[in-house]
Design an enzyme around this catalytic site. Structure first.
Site, PDB file in Angstrom:
ATOM      1  N   HIS A  41      -5.612   1.923   1.850  1.00  0.00           N
ATOM      2  CA  HIS A  41      -5.489   2.416   0.474  1.00  0.00           C
ATOM      3  C   HIS A  41      -4.042   2.332  -0.005  1.00  0.00           C
ATOM      4  CE1 HIS A  41      -4.440   5.709   3.125  1.00  0.00           C
ATOM      5  NE2 HIS A  41      -3.670   6.169   2.148  1.00  0.00           N
ATOM      6  N   HIS A  99       2.065   0.455  -1.470  1.00  0.00           N
ATOM      7  CA  HIS A  99       1.864  -0.210  -0.183  1.00  0.00           C
ATOM      8  C   HIS A  99       0.537   0.202   0.445  1.00  0.00           C
ATOM      9  CE1 HIS A  99       3.265   3.756   1.078  1.00  0.00           C
ATOM     10  NE2 HIS A  99       2.684   3.507   2.256  1.00  0.00           N
TER      11      HIS A  99
END
Length: 173
Positions: free
Chosen positions: A37, A118
């Site tokens: 995620h 990220h």
């Protein structure tokens, strides 16, 4: 009533999750606790009343954002702050906008670090392991594209895993 731990994230496409998981299975001890995620809002605690306000704010925020494309082109690391290695999501004004808004009322402003979009693929390695893994991964090139059309409000279970509380689709309203 005891506060519950929440977080807000974007789950990328299956293709990107599969790519991230090919590394996470080996290098991330938290692999089983949450799918790959992009964190929009770090963990925070909220009571039932507070989360109702946050749900409303998430819904309003989602209406203001249209679906957008993201790109992942490389691996990076947060070393020396932490031994975390991640797939770097190129900066995008919508990601930054969402992150900024999620640190304004009614959300708690609990920001610990500068926002870097990220997807974590490695964490909790020793310094030497981190150096070896990062050394080999940073030589790989990535060209992953995805269209983001929603984000999720998550809550943490007693075993440390995360589950979706509610999904908010962009541009709907």
């Amino acid at each position: 009533m005891t506060p519950v731990t929440y977080g807000i994230a974007i789950f990328p496409s299956k293709e990107i999750q599969d790519e991230a998981n090919s590394y996470r299975k080996r290098y991330d001890p938290r692999y089983s606790l949450i799918p790959p995620h992009i964190t929009l809002k770090e963990r925070f605690e909220a009571t039932q009343d507070e989360i109702k306000e946050i749900e409303k704010a998430c819904s309003e925020l989602a209406k203001k954002v249209e679906p957008f494309d993201i790109h992942i082109g490389r691996v990076s690391s947060f070393s020396p702050t932490t031994e975390t290695i991640y797939l770097r999501v190129d900066d995008h004004e919508q990601l930054t906008y969402l992150n900024e808004k999620m640190h304004e009322e009614p959300f708690p402003d609990n920001r610990e670090f500068k926002f870097v979009p990220h997807i974590t693929i490695s964490q909790e390695l020793s310094e030497d392991e981190h150096s070896d893994v990062f050394g080999s991964l940073k030589m790989l090139s990535f060209d992953l594209h995805d269209t983001v059309d929603r984000f999720q409000l998550l809550y943490q279970l007693e075993d440390g895993s995360w589950t979706v509380h509610e999904t908010f689709k962009f541009g709907e309203g």
